[in-house]
Design a protein around this motif. Structure first.
Motif, PDB file in Angstrom:
ATOM      1  N   GLN A   1      57.385  54.089 101.066  1.00 35.68           N
ATOM      2  CA  GLN A   1      58.538  54.632 100.114  1.00 35.68           C
ATOM      3  C   GLN A   1      57.977  55.792  99.140  1.00 35.68           C
ATOM      4  OE1 GLN A   1      58.520  51.690 100.927  1.00 35.68           O
ATOM      5  NE2 GLN A   1      60.784  50.638 100.907  1.00 35.68           N
ATOM      6  N   GLU A  37      65.655  57.444 103.154  1.00 33.77           N
ATOM      7  CA  GLU A  37      67.118  56.795 103.061  1.00 33.77           C
ATOM      8  C   GLU A  37      67.083  55.452 103.696  1.00 33.77           C
ATOM      9  OE1 GLU A  37      71.598  58.067 103.253  1.00 33.77           O
ATOM     10  OE2 GLU A  37      70.266  59.405 103.991  1.00 33.77           O
ATOM     11  N   ASP A  87      65.679  52.728 102.129  1.00 30.44           N
ATOM     12  CA  ASP A  87      66.323  52.254 100.887  1.00 30.44           C
ATOM     13  C   ASP A  87      65.690  53.049  99.578  1.00 30.44           C
ATOM     14  OD1 ASP A  87      68.632  51.511  99.655  1.00 30.44           O
ATOM     15  OD2 ASP A  87      67.705  49.351  99.142  1.00 30.44           O
ATOM     16  N   TYR A  98      65.878  55.443  97.505  1.00 28.67           N
ATOM     17  CA  TYR A  98      66.784  55.798  96.498  1.00 28.67           C
ATOM     18  C   TYR A  98      67.250  54.621  95.498  1.00 28.67           C
ATOM     19  CZ  TYR A  98      67.322  60.108  99.127  1.00 28.67           C
ATOM     20  OH  TYR A  98      66.867  61.412  99.546  1.00 28.67           O
ATOM     21  N   ASN A  99      67.047  53.059  96.100  1.00 31.70           N
ATOM     22  CA  ASN A  99      67.294  51.874  95.283  1.00 31.70           C
ATOM     23  C   ASN A  99      66.047  51.353  94.840  1.00 31.70           C
ATOM     24  OD1 ASN A  99      70.027  52.317  95.171  1.00 31.70           O
ATOM     25  ND2 ASN A  99      70.180  51.586  97.299  1.00 31.70           N
ATOM     26  N   ILE A 100      64.872  51.851  95.149  1.00 34.00           N
ATOM     27  CA  ILE A 100      63.761  50.895  94.742  1.00 34.00           C
ATOM     28  C   ILE A 100      63.340  50.854  93.277  1.00 34.00           C
ATOM     29  CG2 ILE A 100      62.463  51.348  96.962  1.00 34.00           C
ATOM     30  CD1 ILE A 100      60.901  53.673  95.581  1.00 34.00           C
ATOM     31  N   GLU A 101      63.792  52.021  92.362  1.00 34.21           N
ATOM     32  CA  GLU A 101      63.700  51.807  91.011  1.00 34.21           C
ATOM     33  C   GLU A 101      64.530  50.872  90.527  1.00 34.21           C
ATOM     34  OE1 GLU A 101      62.908  54.542  86.900  1.00 34.21           O
ATOM     35  OE2 GLU A 101      63.442  55.565  89.153  1.00 34.21           O
ATOM     36  N   TYR A 102      65.632  50.847  90.879  1.00 34.56           N
ATOM     37  CA  TYR A 102      66.758  49.852  90.612  1.00 34.56           C
ATOM     38  C   TYR A 102      66.218  48.408  90.947  1.00 34.56           C
ATOM     39  CZ  TYR A 102      70.794  46.983  90.753  1.00 34.56           C
ATOM     40  OH  TYR A 102      71.817  45.777  90.538  1.00 34.56           O
ATOM     41  N   LYS A 103      65.746  48.316  92.043  1.00 33.84           N
ATOM     42  CA  LYS A 103      65.153  46.873  92.409  1.00 33.84           C
ATOM     43  C   LYS A 103      64.022  46.359  91.583  1.00 33.84           C
ATOM     44  CE  LYS A 103      66.434  47.091  97.387  1.00 33.84           C
ATOM     45  NZ  LYS A 103      65.939  47.242  98.794  1.00 33.84           N
ATOM     46  N   GLU A 128      65.508  45.192  88.336  1.00 32.37           N
ATOM     47  CA  GLU A 128      66.254  44.134  88.533  1.00 32.37           C
ATOM     48  C   GLU A 128      65.408  42.798  88.552  1.00 32.37           C
ATOM     49  OE1 GLU A 128      69.889  42.654  91.393  1.00 32.37           O
ATOM     50  OE2 GLU A 128      68.091  43.802  92.334  1.00 32.37           O
TER      51      GLU A 128
END
Length: 640
Positions: free
Chosen positions: A93, A127, A130, A132-137, A140
């Motif tokens: 990613q 996409e 995933d 676009y969500n790696i920073e959120y993960k 978390e």
């Protein structure tokens, strides 16, 4: 998934593993256990390819991905913030992100169809992964491991080794490999972070191998236990508590087989001795000698659980109130720890002080111990209180040139050498070990010496800060036994929940800058706290007294029966009971034979069914034997 076949690994002349076998299946959550020095960490390094076995094979799928957390990662440092370090887990990613940035820059000056297609392909793959969500993960998982949002912007190099290890754990968890190999993952974690990690690993879909000395953690996470012992790997189809029960059961069966065989050997030896001198019996005697020589000997059971066999003594008893805290206020820049807090430590209390890191546990402990004087309010030590304070930094105060025995002799001159050697033996220093110099000991061994010193002090109040750090399970069990026997007062900070549950009779925790108390064990507190999260208004319950077990009562006879009739009926009942006991004893022996077959230990459902049946038969047998004894006593009283 991974097959270890006939593994031998030698260090010099010593074989750490000798023809060991182990097959790891997808989805298994395994606890790899064993005493220090039995090769658990070495085995993980063999699996990941850091070490090469002397002989044997390790087979695994070519596309198998592994995540390996080990204590060597403590030295890793970086000037990137911890979110970026954690996001290094997303190798593809990150590569795509950089390539997309380059393409977008090119399109500012070279707007072509070819670049647009390339950009579209890269963005589509990004996409699908995933991206676009790696920073959120990353945020978390870092939050679950105890990092605040402000922490996430700090450079990794600004954190201590323990906190850097948490970032490395976050990075490995984010990789979501097929199998996780975790070497002491709960080291450097506080209780909330350990509980978060438990929940994460229970939901993890891949396989896990965990090396840990935290029994409570293992019980919550694993469904298989593998013991590394004497160069072999033995699989148990359950968690750590299951392993203990099954190992005790196997030991009981083995001990019975050993005693039976020894009895048979002695009987045969007596017959041989009796008849070998007679010419007519010489042939028979020689035949029996050959039979004994060919007999496959059953080994006696090794004792893996040393017990504390010394008594603690102190020259004077403390008063009722050991420490009284009134209107305690303690603040650091930007952090309020305590505000007008109050608490009393009473004689005989064994208090576990728990909570997340940074909430003031160690500060409160230092106030109680008198090591921190910079606070508002008063901390009054009671009448005749003599205190010993143990903390990890005190390992530095050990005299490196002293032998272990000398260190204790200089600290506790009132104890005899025999008493001191007994104490050291309980802490796993036996024989000539007591003459080792402190400077050659490992961190765990130094901790055991420092603990032995603390427990030999003429103190009626022990203040212990993380005493279980660097201790293996056997050493933790020794410390538990020691503190259970100790008749003084104890306050302890620890993240080892099994240790706390077996030592503490009160729980302290800091909440809203106040010292709160739960009057019970850690397990009771944990259950209450879980309910309280669902119902914040739930009050702290008073501890319930334990119910006493009822002993079997002898059969009551009607008063109208005369003595002869009563005796006749009781003797008939006794005969029937003896027949029932004989049947039960036969059933128990048959189940013992079946449980002695190693093949059953790979069939979890059948093993559990048979173990339950065995335990039920043994319980029924004990109850029948107790009734028989009560009935026999009643008959003897009537016959008197």
């Amino acid at each position: 998934m991974i097959a270890i076949n006939n593994l031998t690994f030698e260090i010099g002349a010593r074989a750490l593993y000798d023809d060991a076998n182990w097959h790891i299946k997808p989805g298994e959550k395994i606890g790899l256990i064993g005493a220090n020095g039995t090769g658990k960490t070495t085995l993980l390094k063999i699996i990941v390819g850091d070490y090469t076995p002397t002989s044997g094979t390790i087979s695994m799928a070519k596309d198998l991905t592994m995540g390996y957390l080990n204590q060597d990662l403590l030295s890793y440092s970086s000037d990137k913030n911890i979110v970026h370090v954690a996001m290094e887990a997303f190798e593809r990613q990150n590569q795509l992100h950089d390539e997309i940035e380059v393409l977008l820059k090119k399109l500012e000056t070279d707007y072509t169809e070819d670049l647009l297609h390339k950009l579209s392909d890269k963005q589509h793959e990004f996409e699908l992964l995933d991206g676009y969500n790696i920073e959120y993960k990353a945020h978390e998982i870092l939050a679950g491991l105890g990092f605040s949002e402000a922490d996430c912007q700090r450079k990794l190099s600004t954190f201590s080794g323990g906190w850097r290890m948490r970032v490395m754990l976050a990075k490995i968890l984010l990789q979501a490999p097929d199998i996780l190999l975790l070497d002491e993952p709960t080291n450097h974690l506080d209780l909330p972070s350990i509980q978060w990690l438990e929940d994460y690993l229970k939901a993890f879909s891949g396989a896990i191998i965990i090396v840990s000395h935290d029994r409570w953690f293992l019980d919550k996470v694993i469904n298989r236990t593998v013991e590394s012992r004497k160069g072999k790997l033995t699989v148990y189809a359950g968690n750590y508590s299951f392993y203990l029960e099954e190992k005790a059961l196997r030991a009981e069966i083995q001990r019975g087989e050993f005693k039976n065989q020894q009895s048979k050997i002695k009987q045969e030896e007596r017959l041989i001795e009796r008849f070998r001198a007679k010419a007519s019996k010489a042939k028979m005697a020689q035949s029996r000698i050959k039979m004994l020589d060919k007999m496959e000997r059953v080994d006696d059971v090794d004792d893996d659980n040393p017990e504390v066999n010394f008594s603690f003594r102190f020259s004077k008893q403390s008063g009722r109130h050991v420490v009284t805290l009134e209107h305690i206020t303690k603040k650091y820049p930007g952090i309020d720890i305590l505000d007008d807090a109050e608490a009393i430590i009473e004689k005989g209390d064994k208090i576990a002080l728990i909570g997340a890191n940074g909430k003031g546990k160690s500060t409160l402990l230092r106030i109680v111990a008198g090591a921190d004087k910079d606070f508002g309010g008063t901390a009054v030590t009671g009448h005749n209180v003599t205190q010993t304070f143990f903390a990890q930094h005190q390992l530095e105060s050990l005299h490196l040139e002293n032998q272990i025995l000398q260190e204790l002799q200089s600290f506790a001159p009132k104890h005899t050498d025999t008493e001191l050697r007994s104490i050291l033996g309980s802490f796993l220093f036996t024989g000539d070990d007591v003459f080792k110099k402190i400077k050659v000991l490992s961190g765990g061994e130094k901790s055991r010496v420092a603990l032995a010193k603390a427990l030999t002090a003429d103190a009626n109040f022990l203040v212990l800060d993380e005493p279980t750090n660097h201790l293996d399970m056997a050493s933790v069990n020794i410390l538990i036994q020691a503190l259970q026997q100790y008749e003084g007062t104890v306050i302890v900070v620890s993240h080892d929940r099994y240790f706390l549950d077996n030592v503490a009779n009160k729980i302290w925790f800091i909440e809203n800058q106040k010292i709160k108390q739960y009057p019970g064990t850690y397990a009771e507190y944990d259950e209450w706290n879980a309910k309280r999260k669902l119902d914040p208004k739930a009050e702290t319950p008073a501890p319930q007294p334990k119910k006493e077990e009822k002993k079997p009562e002898p059969t009551k006879q009607p008063q109208s029966e005369n003595k002869t009739q009563q005796l006749k009926k009781l003797n008939q009942d006794l005969t029937k009971m003896e027949e029932q006991i004989a049947v039960l004893e036969k059933d128990v022996k048959e189940l013992e034979v079946k449980l002695a077959d190693n093949s059953i230990y790979n069939q979890a459902a059948k093993l559990q069914e048979m173990t339950d049946a065995y335990q039920l038969k043994k319980l029924t047998l004990r109850e029948q034997q107790a009734r028989w004894e009560a009935l026999a006593e009643q008959i003897m009283e009537l016959e008197a």
